[in-house]
Motif scaffolding. Structure first.
Motif, PDB file in Angstrom:
ATOM      1  N   TYR A  43      88.159 -51.791 -14.659  1.00 29.59           N
ATOM      2  CA  TYR A  43      87.571 -53.105 -14.922  1.00 29.59           C
ATOM      3  C   TYR A  43      88.257 -54.164 -14.062  1.00 29.59           C
ATOM      4  O   TYR A  43      89.434 -54.017 -13.706  1.00 29.59           O
ATOM      5  CB  TYR A  43      87.708 -53.480 -16.401  1.00 29.59           C
ATOM      6  N   PRO A  44      87.562 -55.244 -13.742  1.00 31.19           N
ATOM      7  CA  PRO A  44      88.198 -56.285 -12.913  1.00 31.19           C
ATOM      8  C   PRO A  44      89.300 -57.047 -13.637  1.00 31.19           C
ATOM      9  O   PRO A  44      90.186 -57.600 -12.990  1.00 31.19           O
ATOM     10  CB  PRO A  44      87.023 -57.212 -12.547  1.00 31.19           C
ATOM     11  N   SER A  45      89.243 -57.087 -14.976  1.00 32.33           N
ATOM     12  CA  SER A  45      90.276 -57.754 -15.767  1.00 32.33           C
ATOM     13  C   SER A  45      91.040 -56.693 -16.557  1.00 32.33           C
ATOM     14  O   SER A  45      90.434 -55.892 -17.280  1.00 32.33           O
ATOM     15  CB  SER A  45      89.654 -58.777 -16.726  1.00 32.33           C
ATOM     16  N   ILE A 200      83.840 -60.126 -19.682  1.00 31.68           N
ATOM     17  CA  ILE A 200      83.819 -60.082 -18.217  1.00 31.68           C
ATOM     18  C   ILE A 200      82.534 -60.706 -17.687  1.00 31.68           C
ATOM     19  O   ILE A 200      82.532 -61.449 -16.699  1.00 31.68           O
ATOM     20  CB  ILE A 200      83.972 -58.630 -17.733  1.00 31.68           C
ATOM     21  N   ALA A 201      81.422 -60.417 -18.366  1.00 35.57           N
ATOM     22  CA  ALA A 201      80.117 -60.938 -17.930  1.00 35.57           C
ATOM     23  C   ALA A 201      80.052 -62.451 -17.976  1.00 35.57           C
ATOM     24  O   ALA A 201      79.235 -63.066 -17.273  1.00 35.57           O
ATOM     25  CB  ALA A 201      79.009 -60.334 -18.786  1.00 35.57           C
ATOM     26  N   SER A 202      80.910 -63.082 -18.779  1.00 39.33           N
ATOM     27  CA  SER A 202      80.906 -64.550 -18.842  1.00 39.33           C
ATOM     28  C   SER A 202      81.398 -65.167 -17.544  1.00 39.33           C
ATOM     29  O   SER A 202      81.140 -66.343 -17.267  1.00 39.33           O
ATOM     30  CB  SER A 202      81.788 -65.027 -20.005  1.00 39.33           C
ATOM     31  N   GLY A 203      82.148 -64.407 -16.751  1.00 35.87           N
ATOM     32  CA  GLY A 203      82.708 -64.933 -15.506  1.00 35.87           C
ATOM     33  C   GLY A 203      83.902 -65.849 -15.704  1.00 35.87           C
ATOM     34  O   GLY A 203      84.364 -66.475 -14.749  1.00 35.87           O
ATOM     35  N   LEU A 204      84.438 -65.899 -16.925  1.00 38.68           N
ATOM     36  CA  LEU A 204      85.523 -66.830 -17.229  1.00 38.68           C
ATOM     37  C   LEU A 204      86.883 -66.153 -17.348  1.00 38.68           C
ATOM     38  O   LEU A 204      87.905 -66.834 -17.429  1.00 38.68           O
ATOM     39  CB  LEU A 204      85.221 -67.574 -18.539  1.00 38.68           C
ATOM     40  N   MET A 205      86.908 -64.822 -17.342  1.00 41.27           N
ATOM     41  CA  MET A 205      88.163 -64.106 -17.507  1.00 41.27           C
ATOM     42  C   MET A 205      88.971 -64.075 -16.209  1.00 41.27           C
ATOM     43  O   MET A 205      88.412 -63.980 -15.119  1.00 41.27           O
ATOM     44  CB  MET A 205      87.908 -62.673 -17.982  1.00 41.27           C
ATOM     45  N   SER A 206      90.266 -64.107 -16.357  1.00 37.80           N
ATOM     46  CA  SER A 206      91.160 -63.989 -15.215  1.00 37.80           C
ATOM     47  C   SER A 206      91.154 -62.548 -14.704  1.00 37.80           C
ATOM     48  O   SER A 206      91.107 -61.598 -15.487  1.00 37.80           O
ATOM     49  CB  SER A 206      92.581 -64.378 -15.616  1.00 37.80           C
ATOM     50  N   GLY A 224      91.326 -68.599 -14.967  1.00 38.68           N
ATOM     51  CA  GLY A 224      90.530 -68.031 -16.042  1.00 38.68           C
ATOM     52  C   GLY A 224      91.399 -67.722 -17.246  1.00 38.68           C
ATOM     53  O   GLY A 224      92.602 -67.986 -17.263  1.00 38.68           O
ATOM     54  N   TYR A 225      90.790 -67.136 -18.262  1.00 32.70           N
ATOM     55  CA  TYR A 225      91.534 -66.871 -19.495  1.00 32.70           C
ATOM     56  C   TYR A 225      91.830 -65.395 -19.648  1.00 32.70           C
ATOM     57  O   TYR A 225      91.206 -64.533 -19.025  1.00 32.70           O
ATOM     58  CB  TYR A 225      90.781 -67.394 -20.717  1.00 32.70           C
ATOM     59  N   VAL A 226      92.800 -65.105 -20.492  1.00 31.96           N
ATOM     60  CA  VAL A 226      93.154 -63.742 -20.875  1.00 31.96           C
ATOM     61  C   VAL A 226      92.818 -63.556 -22.346  1.00 31.96           C
ATOM     62  O   VAL A 226      93.225 -64.381 -23.171  1.00 31.96           O
ATOM     63  CB  VAL A 226      94.657 -63.480 -20.632  1.00 31.96           C
ATOM     64  N   PRO A 227      92.076 -62.522 -22.713  1.00 28.40           N
ATOM     65  CA  PRO A 227      91.776 -62.294 -24.133  1.00 28.40           C
ATOM     66  C   PRO A 227      92.991 -61.743 -24.872  1.00 28.40           C
ATOM     67  O   PRO A 227      93.897 -61.155 -24.270  1.00 28.40           O
ATOM     68  CB  PRO A 227      90.662 -61.240 -24.103  1.00 28.40           C
ATOM     69  N   GLY A 390      84.317 -73.086 -28.579  1.00 34.92           N
ATOM     70  CA  GLY A 390      83.786 -71.738 -28.587  1.00 34.92           C
ATOM     71  C   GLY A 390      82.692 -71.582 -27.546  1.00 34.92           C
ATOM     72  O   GLY A 390      81.943 -72.522 -27.263  1.00 34.92           O
ATOM     73  N   HIS A 391      82.625 -70.386 -26.958  1.00 34.00           N
ATOM     74  CA  HIS A 391      81.607 -70.106 -25.948  1.00 34.00           C
ATOM     75  C   HIS A 391      80.223 -70.353 -26.545  1.00 34.00           C
ATOM     76  O   HIS A 391      79.899 -69.882 -27.625  1.00 34.00           O
ATOM     77  CB  HIS A 391      81.732 -68.658 -25.485  1.00 34.00           C
ATOM     78  N   GLY A 392      79.415 -71.122 -25.842  1.00 33.65           N
ATOM     79  CA  GLY A 392      78.098 -71.495 -26.337  1.00 33.65           C
ATOM     80  C   GLY A 392      77.990 -72.957 -26.728  1.00 33.65           C
ATOM     81  O   GLY A 392      76.945 -73.395 -27.204  1.00 33.65           O
ATOM     82  N   GLY A 393      79.083 -73.717 -26.535  1.00 29.41           N
ATOM     83  CA  GLY A 393      79.014 -75.161 -26.767  1.00 29.41           C
ATOM     84  C   GLY A 393      79.615 -75.647 -28.062  1.00 29.41           C
ATOM     85  O   GLY A 393      79.446 -76.816 -28.424  1.00 29.41           O
ATOM     86  N   PHE A 394      80.332 -74.788 -28.785  1.00 32.56           N
ATOM     87  CA  PHE A 394      80.947 -75.216 -30.043  1.00 32.56           C
ATOM     88  C   PHE A 394      82.233 -75.994 -29.779  1.00 32.56           C
ATOM     89  O   PHE A 394      83.052 -75.600 -28.953  1.00 32.56           O
ATOM     90  CB  PHE A 394      81.281 -73.999 -30.905  1.00 32.56           C
ATOM     91  N   ASN A 395      82.419 -77.086 -30.510  1.00 32.20           N
ATOM     92  CA  ASN A 395      83.656 -77.860 -30.463  1.00 32.20           C
ATOM     93  C   ASN A 395      84.131 -78.099 -31.891  1.00 32.20           C
ATOM     94  O   ASN A 395      83.318 -78.364 -32.780  1.00 32.20           O
ATOM     95  CB  ASN A 395      83.445 -79.229 -29.803  1.00 32.20           C
TER      96      ASN A 395
END
Length: 405
Positions: A43-45, A200-206, A224-227, A390-395
């Motif tokens: 995997y890339p991450s 990974i598909a979100s494109g936001l992971m380091s 990017g972020y690390v889970p 949260g992913h999807g626009g949650f604050n």
């Protein structure tokens, strides 16, 4: 009516148990490293925050092991610790006076993946009957409720990283309606292929392989972020009821809460994070000047870090309030992340110290925030603001306040 937190249970990548986590966090010790729970080499991450030293058999009754995922086992353990920390014997309280509200993202994906693999490779006869509920996003709430006979108002909030704060806000609503005790917070664990690929598909992971460089929120070279896995469970109570039963400690008051949604992509409207923060501060009856520290969402994604920094500088003024991101030591824990940040903020209020943002030497200059780095910063802390997206626009935003002696 005041709502307070009387118990904490923490399972985190840099500490198993509240005090172990807090010691490591103040020392800047990271729990981020190469993935070990599955083979991530293709995997890339390949970096994650994994909870160390957890042996389920030492914490969970044997009858529950076949029907629980790693995520739920961590949540049950954290709930046991939180109730013990609060000094609550649930057998001495009315079953319908105690509720459970937790947060979730995708449910127990590790359990679900294993059983689906059995279905595909062996046939339906090899699928566990527990698959009917063990994967479900509400399973943590359900298992905690059953284990402790807590039959009052219960629920689950699915707003990804924001969910931990949302669950605490919902718990406060139940307490204000007259239910004296609500177990709240969130624990997540999605370090498996089924939980990995969507992220990974979100494109936001380091995709950085060096654990010390993989997750650098607010840094100029953030990538990017690390889970991670884990989170925190909190015992939320009515303040008068807690004092009447002789609670040994009150970590702090849940003083303010607010949630917003970002506008649709392409809209000219601004993101909703600043509005959530403003509303939570107002809900607490405070002004921005009375906030002593901010526990940031700290995405590690440059565009999102920039948006948060602009919201903070706009609300408080440039460099006007200390900002910290202890999740730099754990990764982003999905539904468990904001609950862990809330617990960390309460520990900071207790001890009068702001934990550092590990691995980051300084915030990018254009962000104009006073990011706490290097070493903990001692400060007389009365109130803290915790932010989450949260992913999807949650604050979501939460204000916790030091208890009145």
């Amino acid at each position: 009516m005041s709502t307070v937190v009387t118990g904490l249970g923490i399972t985190a990548p840099n500490g198993l148990g509240t005090e172990d986590f807090w010691r490591a966090t103040l020392a800047g010790e990271s729990g981020i490293g190469p993935v070990t729970r599955f083979d991530a080499s293709q995997y890339p991450s390949r970096i994650a925050g994994e909870v160390p030293g957890y042996t389920a058999e030492e914490h969970i009754p044997s009858r529950l092991l076949p029907q629980t995922d790693h995520m739920t086992r961590l949540a049950l353990t954290a709930a046991d610790w939180a109730l013990a920390d609060a000094g609550i014997d649930t057998s001495q309280l009315p079953e319908y006076g105690m509720g459970v509200v937790t947060s979730a993202s995708g449910g127990a994906v590790e359990f679900g993946q294993r059983e689906l693999e059995n279905l595909w490779s062996k046939g339906k006869e090899y699928v566990s009957a527990y698959q009917s509920f063990a994967w479900f996003y509400a399973v943590n709430t359900g298992q905690i409720s059953i284990r402790h006979k807590m039959r009052g108002p219960s629920g689950v909030l699915l707003s990804e990283q924001a969910g931990g704060i949302d669950s605490i806000g919902q718990a406060r609503r139940h307490v204000r309606k007259g239910f004296p005790v609500v177990v709240s917070g969130g624990v997540d664990a999605a370090v498996c292929p089924w939980g990995w690929v969507p992220q990974i598909a979100s494109g936001l992971m380091s995709t950085e392989d060096d654990p010390a460089r993989a997750f650098l929120p607010f840094a100029a070279d953030a990538s990017g972020y690390v889970p991670g896995e884990g989170g925190a469970i909190l015992v939320v109570e009515d303040a008068d009821c807690a004092r009447e039963r002789g609670a040994e400690r009150i970590y702090g008051e849940v003083a303010g809460y607010a949630a917003t949604l970002d506008p649709a992509p392409g809209s000219d409207r601004p993101p909703g994070l600043r509005r959530a923060a403003e509303n939570a501060i107002a809900d607490a009856g405070l002004t921005p000047a009375e906030i002593d520290v901010v526990f940031a969402d700290a995405s590690g994604v440059p565009a999102l870090d920039r948006a948060e920094a602009e919201a903070l500088a706009g609300l408080f003024g440039p460099y006007a309030v200390p900002v910290t991101a202890p999740k730099s030591m754990t990764g982003r824990l999905l539904a468990g992340g904001a609950a862990l940040d809330a617990a960390t903020a309460l520990l900071a209020l207790r001890d009068g110290v702001i934990p550092p943002t590990a691995q980051v030497s300084a915030a990018a200059p254009e962000y104009q925030i006073d990011l706490v780095t290097g070493a903990p910063r001692e400060r007389d802390l009365r109130s803290a603001l915790v932010l989450a997206r949260g992913h999807g626009g949650f604050n979501a935003a939460l204000v916790v306040r030091r208890p009145v002696p």
